[in-house]
Structure formats: C-alpha cells, structure tokens
Write a protein that holds these residues in place. Structure first.
Motif, short mmCIF file in Angstrom:
data_model
loop_
_atom_site.label_atom_id
_atom_site.label_comp_id
_atom_site.label_asym_id
_atom_site.label_seq_id
_atom_site.Cartn_x
_atom_site.Cartn_y
_atom_site.Cartn_z
N ASP A 269 0.84 -1.34 -0.05
CA ASP A 269 -0.11 0.07 0.06
C ASP A 269 0.95 1.06 0.18
N GLU A 270 1.95 1.07 0.24
CA GLU A 270 3.13 2.39 0.30
C GLU A 270 3.67 2.52 -1.19
N GLY A 271 3.54 1.45 -2.00
CA GLY A 271 3.72 1.70 -3.31
C GLY A 271 3.73 2.81 -4.19
N PRO A 272 2.33 3.27 -4.36
CA PRO A 272 1.96 4.46 -5.01
C PRO A 272 2.54 5.64 -4.58
N LYS A 273 2.66 5.67 -3.07
CA LYS A 273 3.07 6.83 -2.54
C LYS A 273 4.68 6.95 -3.04
N VAL A 274 5.38 6.04 -2.95
CA VAL A 274 6.66 5.97 -3.41
C VAL A 274 7.08 6.49 -4.76
N ALA A 275 6.02 5.78 -5.50
CA ALA A 275 6.13 6.05 -6.99
C ALA A 275 5.82 7.85 -7.12
N ARG A 276 4.95 8.25 -6.24
CA ARG A 276 4.66 9.77 -6.55
C ARG A 276 5.82 10.58 -5.95
N VAL A 277 6.53 10.24 -4.87
CA VAL A 277 7.86 10.90 -4.33
C VAL A 277 8.98 11.05 -5.74
N ILE A 278 8.90 9.73 -6.14
CA ILE A 278 9.76 9.78 -7.33
C ILE A 278 9.52 10.55 -8.61
N TYR A 279 8.14 10.61 -8.93
CA TYR A 279 7.69 11.49 -9.97
C TYR A 279 7.81 13.23 -9.75
N ASN A 280 7.57 13.20 -8.43
CA ASN A 280 7.43 14.48 -7.89
C ASN A 280 8.84 15.12 -8.33
N ARG A 281 10.07 14.30 -7.64
CA ARG A 281 11.30 14.92 -7.88
C ARG A 281 11.74 14.90 -9.18
N LEU A 282 11.53 14.04 -10.35
CA LEU A 282 11.71 13.89 -11.52
C LEU A 282 10.99 15.23 -12.39
N ALA A 283 9.86 15.60 -11.95
CA ALA A 283 9.15 16.67 -12.58
C ALA A 283 9.43 18.20 -11.65
N ASP A 284 10.37 18.40 -10.78
CA ASP A 284 10.65 19.34 -9.98
C ASP A 284 11.38 20.37 -10.80
N THR A 285 10.82 21.52 -10.79
CA THR A 285 11.65 22.86 -11.48
C THR A 285 12.37 23.84 -10.64
N SER A 286 12.16 23.51 -9.45
CA SER A 286 12.81 24.49 -8.58
C SER A 286 14.29 24.25 -8.46
N GLY A 287 15.02 23.36 -8.95
CA GLY A 287 16.38 23.00 -8.69
C GLY A 287 16.84 22.41 -7.42
N ARG A 288 15.94 22.34 -6.49
CA ARG A 288 16.21 21.82 -5.16
C ARG A 288 16.12 20.19 -5.03
N PHE A 289 15.57 19.39 -6.27
CA PHE A 289 15.43 17.95 -6.08
C PHE A 289 15.93 17.86 -7.26
N ARG A 290 16.89 17.93 -7.80
CA ARG A 290 17.56 17.49 -9.02
C ARG A 290 17.84 16.04 -9.08
N ARG A 291 18.28 15.29 -7.86
CA ARG A 291 18.52 13.93 -7.54
C ARG A 291 17.67 13.15 -6.94
#
Length: 386
Positions: A269-291
């Motif tokens: 049940d935690e899998g979809p939330k982990v996926a969201r963290v990964i996609y949020n970081r990949l889509a970040d445009t602020s420069g804070r979460f480049r990795r």
C-alpha cells in the motif's frame, strides 16, 4: 481419464436402454417390468459412481477408478528399488493418470498397484504437478511417499522472489541446475534469443517473480526465456506502454520505478506513494530536487545489500548513484512484481518529496517540507537507522 471410464459406462447403459426399447413391442408386461427394473438399477449404480467422482480429488478418483478397473492386476514390486528416473506429473492428473506415468517409467510395476496405494492414503490429494526424481522398481507405497517428499520435487523448482536482482536469480538457477553461473551470465549479456519486450533496456526487471518448474534437459536460454515470457504474459493486461505515455514516461521508466519500489518498501500500500515521490522529484523545476538520492540504486551498482553504506560508497562514480547523477538510473535495479508495476503506473496523488522506511516499525514515513523530513529522520535514527 475418469471421464473416459465414465463415458464408457454411460454408453453401455444407453445401448441397453435403446436395445430394450426396440425389443419391447410384442413382449409381456412382466418382461417389461423386469427390464425397467434392471435399467433403473444400472442408472442408480452410474449415479453413485458420478457422485463418488465429483466428491474426490486424487484420493476419490483413484478409489473410483480402482473399482471400475477391478479386473486389472495390481502386481507390485517387492524390493527397495534401484536406479532413478525423472517423471513429470501434469496439472489436473488423477491417481490413474499418475499411475500410468509411473508404470511407464518403471517406477511401479502396475498402474493398479499405485491406484490402490493412493486410495489408501488421503495425503495423495496433495501431490503437486511438476518434475520428480524417483527410484525405479519400488513398491507403490514407496513411490507415493517419494511424490509426497518435498525434496524429490523442489530439485526441479525455482522461486524468483519479488525484488531479486538478475544476478541473484542466475546464482539460484546455477545452484539448482548444477550448470556454471558463467554460462547463464553469457546468455543475458546477449539476450536476443530471450525475446525481451521491445522497450527493455536489458534483462534486469524482466525475469518475472514466480515459482517455476524447471524442465530437465532444457537449455539455459530456454529456461531464462520462460521467465521473460511470464513477464509478458502477466503484464499484458497492465497497459504498461499506454500507462507510461499517460505519465509522460517511457515503458522502461515504469519498470525502473517499479524495481526501485521493490527495493525501498515492503508494504504494497506504500508503493503508489513512493512512486509519487519519485515522479515529483523528476518533475521538480525549483532545482532543489535534481537527484533522487536513493540508497537502493547505489547498493545495486555495488552489489551490497547488507549493513550501512560508507561515505566512499555513497560518493562512488557510477550511473546508478542517484545521489550524484540526476534522474532515473539507466535501468531497473531488481525484478519487480505486479503490485510494484501497478504502483509505478498508478501513483498516489500528493505533494511528498521525501520518504524513509523505518527499520523497526516496518512502515514508510512520507514528508513534504524540510521540517517534516527532519522529524522523519529523527524517527528513523531513533529506531537504529544510520
């Protein structure tokens, strides 16, 4: 097959009734009554057999077949046996089906001897399909005992657990088959004959987690291909390519994200939330979460899965070190199961940018702000995390 034996009895009954109908004209009432009574008796007997068959597994089937074939000799071997042979028990086999296989392979002397042994032991209902290594020329009861012995069956069975890496799978395969690990490694280095999905970046991620019956004598390539074929069959209904397009990712990205989920969390049940963290970081445009800053990807590159990582390991230069390299790693880091693939395809909605799995509580904490992240880290350290 049970059905064949039953059909023969039903045909006999039908022929009797048809013949009776043709002969009835011109006969007396007494003759008609006796024949009707005989047909009814035969029908009752057939219904009893049908009921017995419907109530049986291997045990019931064997018992019924034993009675149907009462004229068959049940001669048995007397000795402890000699030699060995590999036999295959097909899914859905009845006691008689198994008996025929064993008799043909000279494990038991006659099919009837095994049918009788199976009928006398209700454990025979738990015989599993697959390949078995058995002694020849043994008593039927000893053959049954061998079929019920896990050791004679697991010799040809391999389980790929969710989250295993390809190296772990190949090592287990070499141990099970006795073939050199290097031979399997050569196959996956040139995977053309494995028929991977067109979007696959390599073999990692496409050896589907399941339990497999290994076919004796099969080539290494054929065996590994069966794992890939299972991936394609089991994921055909997931819509990986269409789902990836909807997320603005490639199908290989989906498999890679799913493989990370497998290594990072234990609770589906935690899998979809982990996926969201990964996609949020990949889509970040602020420069804070480049990795992505994931330990699991570094562990994969180093083949190191026990204990804390050292600072030198965390600083290693390789394309899987997501603490140094932006974006996703170049490929999957494990072989994910269906729940992880579904998580990657259907991420939860949420603003989370961090997650950490607690070592004792076995739950994953998600955070959005720096303050929430520091609180999560404090809980992680309090449970012994480093």
């Amino acid at each position: 097959m049970i059905e064949d034996d039953l059909d023969e009895l039903l045909d006999d009954a039908s022929d009797s009734q048809t013949s009776h109908s043709r002969r009835h004209t011109g006969r007396g009432r007494g003759s008609h009554s006796r024949r009707r009574h005989g047909a009814a008796s035969k029908l009752i007997a057939i219904l009893v057999i049908v009921a017995a068959i419907l109530c049986g597994g291997i045990y019931g089937a064997g018992k019924v077949i034993g009675r149907i074939s009462s004229g068959e000799s049940a001669v048995d071997y007397a000795g402890p046996g000699d030699g060995s042979v590999i036999v295959q028990i097909q899914a859905g086999s009845t006691a008689r089906d198994i008996a025929r296989v064993l008799a043909f392979a000279e494990v038991v002397r006659t099919p009837a001897a095994f049918v009788n042994a199976a009928a006398a032991d209700e454990r025979s209902r738990s015989i599993q399909p697959g390949f078995y290594k058995l002694k020849q020329h043994v008593r039927a009861v000893d053959a049954l005992a061998s079929l019920l012995d896990v050791k004679s069956h697991t010799l040809f069975r391999l389980t790929i657990a969710e989250g295993m890496t390809t190296r772990q799978v190949l090592t287990a395969l070499a141990d099970r088959t006795g073939q050199p690990l290097s031979a399997f490694e050569e196959i996956v280095k040139n995977p053309g004959e494995l028929q991977l999905p067109s979007y696959a970046a390599g073999i990692e991620g496409y050896l589907y987690p399941s339990t497999y019956d290994l076919r004796p004598g099969a080539s290494g390539a054929a065996t590994i291909k069966s794992f890939v074929d299972k991936f394609k069959a089991e994921t055909a209904g997931l819509g990986i390519e269409g789902g990836a397009a909807a997320l603005g990712r490639s199908p290989q990205d989906i498999v890679t994200v799913a493989s990370i989920i497998e290594r990072e969390v234990k609770n589906p049940d935690e899998g979809p939330k982990v996926a969201r963290v990964i996609y949020n970081r990949l889509a970040d445009t602020s420069g804070r979460f480049r990795r992505l800053d994931l330990d699991s990807t570094t562990r994969y590159a180093l083949d190191e899965y026990e204990g804390p990582l050292t600072q030198s390991q965390l600083a290693a230069n390789n394309p899987y070190n997501t603490r140094k390299v932006p974006g996703l790693p170049p490929g999957a880091i494990s072989n994910p199961g269906k729940w992880a693939l579904e998580s990657a395809l259907h991420p939860a909605a949420g603003p989370w940018m961090y997650f950490v799995s607690l070592p004792k509580s076995n739950v994953t904490v998600f955070a959005t702000t720096d303050r929430e992240w520091q609180d999560a880290l404090a809980r992680y350290r309090a449970e012994g995390g480093t």
